[in-house]
Design a protein around this motif. Sequence first.
Motif, PDB file in Angstrom:
ATOM      1  N   GLY A  35      87.757  34.478  23.793  1.00 50.88           N
ATOM      2  CA  GLY A  35      86.866  34.477  24.960  1.00 50.88           C
ATOM      3  C   GLY A  35      87.406  33.631  26.098  1.00 50.88           C
ATOM      4  N   VAL A  36      86.979  33.956  27.308  1.00 48.03           N
ATOM      5  CA  VAL A  36      87.560  33.362  28.523  1.00 48.03           C
ATOM      6  C   VAL A  36      87.446  31.833  28.538  1.00 48.03           C
ATOM      7  CG1 VAL A  36      87.413  33.262  31.036  1.00 48.03           C
ATOM      8  CG2 VAL A  36      87.167  35.468  29.871  1.00 48.03           C
ATOM      9  N   LEU A  37      86.257  31.304  28.229  1.00 47.86           N
ATOM     10  CA  LEU A  37      86.075  29.840  28.315  1.00 47.86           C
ATOM     11  C   LEU A  37      86.993  29.102  27.346  1.00 47.86           C
ATOM     12  CD1 LEU A  37      82.239  29.125  28.616  1.00 47.86           C
ATOM     13  CD2 LEU A  37      83.987  29.064  30.390  1.00 47.86           C
ATOM     14  N   LYS A  38      87.020  29.564  26.107  1.00 50.24           N
ATOM     15  CA  LYS A  38      87.838  28.865  25.100  1.00 50.24           C
ATOM     16  C   LYS A  38      89.329  29.070  25.381  1.00 50.24           C
ATOM     17  CE  LYS A  38      84.466  28.660  21.344  1.00 50.24           C
ATOM     18  NZ  LYS A  38      83.445  29.686  21.651  1.00 50.24           N
ATOM     19  N   ARG A 300      74.567  24.180  39.271  1.00 49.08           N
ATOM     20  CA  ARG A 300      75.447  24.924  38.357  1.00 49.08           C
ATOM     21  C   ARG A 300      75.738  26.337  38.808  1.00 49.08           C
ATOM     22  NH1 ARG A 300      75.759  22.827  32.690  1.00 49.08           N
ATOM     23  NH2 ARG A 300      76.725  24.832  32.326  1.00 49.08           N
ATOM     24  N   ALA A 301      75.067  26.814  39.869  1.00 46.92           N
ATOM     25  CA  ALA A 301      75.236  28.220  40.255  1.00 46.92           C
ATOM     26  C   ALA A 301      76.594  28.433  40.912  1.00 46.92           C
ATOM     27  CB  ALA A 301      74.124  28.645  41.200  1.00 46.92           C
ATOM     28  N   PRO A 302      77.437  29.318  40.352  1.00 45.93           N
ATOM     29  CA  PRO A 302      78.723  29.601  40.993  1.00 45.93           C
ATOM     30  C   PRO A 302      78.505  30.301  42.330  1.00 45.93           C
ATOM     31  CG  PRO A 302      78.665  30.449  38.730  1.00 45.93           C
ATOM     32  CD  PRO A 302      77.274  30.085  39.100  1.00 45.93           C
ATOM     33  N   ARG A 304      80.290  32.947  44.289  1.00 53.32           N
ATOM     34  CA  ARG A 304      81.351  33.919  44.023  1.00 53.32           C
ATOM     35  C   ARG A 304      82.000  34.406  45.319  1.00 53.32           C
ATOM     36  NH1 ARG A 304      81.865  34.731  38.274  1.00 53.32           N
ATOM     37  NH2 ARG A 304      79.866  34.188  37.381  1.00 53.32           N
ATOM     38  N   TYR A 327      82.993  29.521  37.625  1.00 48.03           N
ATOM     39  CA  TYR A 327      82.694  28.289  36.909  1.00 48.03           C
ATOM     40  C   TYR A 327      84.024  27.725  36.424  1.00 48.03           C
ATOM     41  CZ  TYR A 327      80.867  25.250  33.215  1.00 48.03           C
ATOM     42  OH  TYR A 327      80.579  24.169  32.420  1.00 48.03           O
ATOM     43  N   ARG A 356      72.066  34.651  46.359  1.00 46.92           N
ATOM     44  CA  ARG A 356      70.859  35.444  46.100  1.00 46.92           C
ATOM     45  C   ARG A 356      69.726  35.083  47.056  1.00 46.92           C
ATOM     46  NH1 ARG A 356      73.391  34.887  41.022  1.00 46.92           N
ATOM     47  NH2 ARG A 356      72.658  32.750  40.796  1.00 46.92           N
ATOM     48  N   LYS A 358      69.194  32.364  48.702  1.00 37.65           N
ATOM     49  CA  LYS A 358      68.895  30.939  48.852  1.00 37.65           C
ATOM     50  C   LYS A 358      70.113  30.212  49.401  1.00 37.65           C
ATOM     51  CE  LYS A 358      66.246  30.822  44.740  1.00 37.65           C
ATOM     52  NZ  LYS A 358      66.262  30.312  43.379  1.00 37.65           N
TER      53      LYS A 358
ATOM     54  N   ASP B  31      81.241  34.896  28.074  1.00 35.04           N
ATOM     55  CA  ASP B  31      80.682  33.539  28.047  1.00 35.04           C
ATOM     56  C   ASP B  31      79.752  33.295  29.217  1.00 35.04           C
ATOM     57  OD1 ASP B  31      82.241  32.740  25.790  1.00 35.04           O
ATOM     58  OD2 ASP B  31      83.979  32.603  27.111  1.00 35.04           O
ATOM     59  N   VAL B  33      77.755  31.016  31.878  1.00 36.53           N
ATOM     60  CA  VAL B  33      78.012  29.720  32.517  1.00 36.53           C
ATOM     61  C   VAL B  33      76.836  29.264  33.381  1.00 36.53           C
ATOM     62  CG1 VAL B  33      80.508  30.043  32.517  1.00 36.53           C
ATOM     63  CG2 VAL B  33      79.202  30.823  34.488  1.00 36.53           C
ATOM     64  N   PHE B  34      75.842  30.114  33.573  1.00 34.04           N
ATOM     65  CA  PHE B  34      74.725  29.753  34.445  1.00 34.04           C
ATOM     66  C   PHE B  34      73.483  30.533  34.044  1.00 34.04           C
ATOM     67  CE2 PHE B  34      72.229  30.659  38.349  1.00 34.04           C
ATOM     68  CZ  PHE B  34      71.854  29.363  38.669  1.00 34.04           C
ATOM     69  N   GLU B  36      69.310  30.769  35.318  1.00 32.38           N
ATOM     70  CA  GLU B  36      68.207  30.335  36.184  1.00 32.38           C
ATOM     71  C   GLU B  36      66.931  30.986  35.665  1.00 32.38           C
ATOM     72  OE1 GLU B  36      68.454  29.802  40.743  1.00 32.38           O
ATOM     73  OE2 GLU B  36      67.541  31.771  40.442  1.00 32.38           O
ATOM     74  N   GLU B  54      74.648  34.222  34.713  1.00 31.91           N
ATOM     75  CA  GLU B  54      76.008  34.499  35.156  1.00 31.91           C
ATOM     76  C   GLU B  54      76.955  34.221  34.008  1.00 31.91           C
ATOM     77  OE1 GLU B  54      77.564  33.615  38.865  1.00 31.91           O
ATOM     78  OE2 GLU B  54      75.623  33.388  39.873  1.00 31.91           O
ATOM     79  N   VAL B  56      81.239  34.354  32.823  1.00 29.75           N
ATOM     80  CA  VAL B  56      82.518  34.089  33.472  1.00 29.75           C
ATOM     81  C   VAL B  56      82.892  35.249  34.389  1.00 29.75           C
ATOM     82  CG1 VAL B  56      83.496  32.481  31.805  1.00 29.75           C
ATOM     83  CG2 VAL B  56      83.665  34.930  31.376  1.00 29.75           C
ATOM     84  N   VAL B  78      69.453  26.079  30.565  1.00 29.08           N
ATOM     85  CA  VAL B  78      69.929  25.701  31.897  1.00 29.08           C
ATOM     86  C   VAL B  78      71.100  24.719  31.761  1.00 29.08           C
ATOM     87  CG1 VAL B  78      69.291  24.558  34.055  1.00 29.08           C
ATOM     88  CG2 VAL B  78      67.682  26.121  32.931  1.00 29.08           C
TER      89      VAL B  78
END
Lengths: 376, 119
Positions: A35-38, A300-302, A304, A327, A356, A358, B31, B33-34, B36, B54, B56, B78
Amino acid sequence: MPDLKRTPLYALHAELGAKMTPFAGYDMPVQYPMGVLKEHQHCRGQAGMFDVSHMGQVLIVPRSGDVADAARSLETLVPVNVLGLHEGRQRYGFFTNDAGGIEDDLMIANRGDHLFVVVNAACKQADIARMRAALSDSCEVIEVTDRALIALQGPSAEAAMLPIVYDVTGMGFMDVMTAPSDFGPLWISRSGYTGEDGFEISVKADRAEDLARALLSDSSVAPIGLGARDSLRLEAGLCLYGSDLGPDTTPVEADLTWAIQKVRRLGGDREGGFPGHEVILRQMSEGAPRKRVGLLPEGRAPMRAGTAIYADETAENPIGTVTSGAYGPWIEAPMSMGYLAAGHTDPGTTVFGDVRGKRLPATVTAMPFRPAQFKR
Amino acid sequence: MKYTEEHEWLRPEDDVIVVGITEHAATQLGDLVFVELPEAGITVSKDDEIVVIESVKAASDILAPIDGEIVEVNEVLVENPALVNDDPLGEAWFFKIKPSDPSQMDDLMDEAAYNKYIG
């Protein structure tokens, strides 16, 4: 997806359980079961192996036999000091157009009696055509189609390379060499695109899988897909051509003037002489209307690619746009890069991204988001 | 356990319904990562976009699977979105909803139908 090309490591990717995706005309591994994160963390913590065989490998061979003639010719296409690049060394650069925009970015290596360049997959045919048109009087431009390209990146990369080519211990960042090995002659550079120490290794296509298996036999090395390659390069503050760079962005806007050496700048011995030099050299002295910056979103919101950036929470017109955002697994926070209008680009400036509907705050920041770990 | 075409699972628990996403969905998303979440206490209608997640790769929405009141949300997600990948059917529930029309549950897929749906 019709007629997707395959790299020499295609069968190995399938065996390793890769999820494949079309990329620049190739069927490429986007991630493996890890997986991408690991995968991202593994590359930063140990070592990752990447198939980058889709990239273009091109030899520029001077008809005179003197590499300086190839360097002088290539300098008509790139604002880089190629003539001053010593044998066994590599340098980052970009092809520019008449408007000062960037047509592609590339690595240029001096291999003694010729130059070796590596260009982006999506641009390679255009790049080769451009080089043939401009350089054919003095050089033969040869696309290397019988070699794969493997990147090995991370703190354990050197240890994993030692059993294959011991002499890599003597290489520093951006050194290149050709070395014999059990897998035939390898064209090795100590470089990469992750911000880690590591190597890019060009190997004969029919020996590529054996080399990849040998690298993977080191328990510290895991295969890494394009997904993590993208988050790794973004954390390292590195540009992705087509997202962060394009024909409408100049090197000054892209904050890449470090790659334009003094000798090619105003007052230099070989000032200008590349496409769009009027625009680029003028922007270098007068400034550009916008600049590429890093953005660290709060929360925490990316943010993009495509996220509009505003100076405050109510402003009607945006001051810029995010060109890459994700992220950051290693920094454990969202990170973006994008272009902001002059006057808003000082590190520490608070700006607002429209996520979105905001307006969320983000801080302009210097890059890389994570310091590079190169072997100097 | 019931399932939606949006890859949510719904598990009745006393007079509320616990909602999460399926393992299939978590795998497809990659994965996370976010996350809400909505505020507890709000009233929602079926198909309202009430959760943003969200991965990756990209952002997506989770829709309200039925009409009702959100009575509790799983704040743990969260701070730890990766829990959705680790335990999508257990610890990583998203919200609990008190249905205003419990018969809406009858329109949803059972496990056999969902497994056939994802093929």
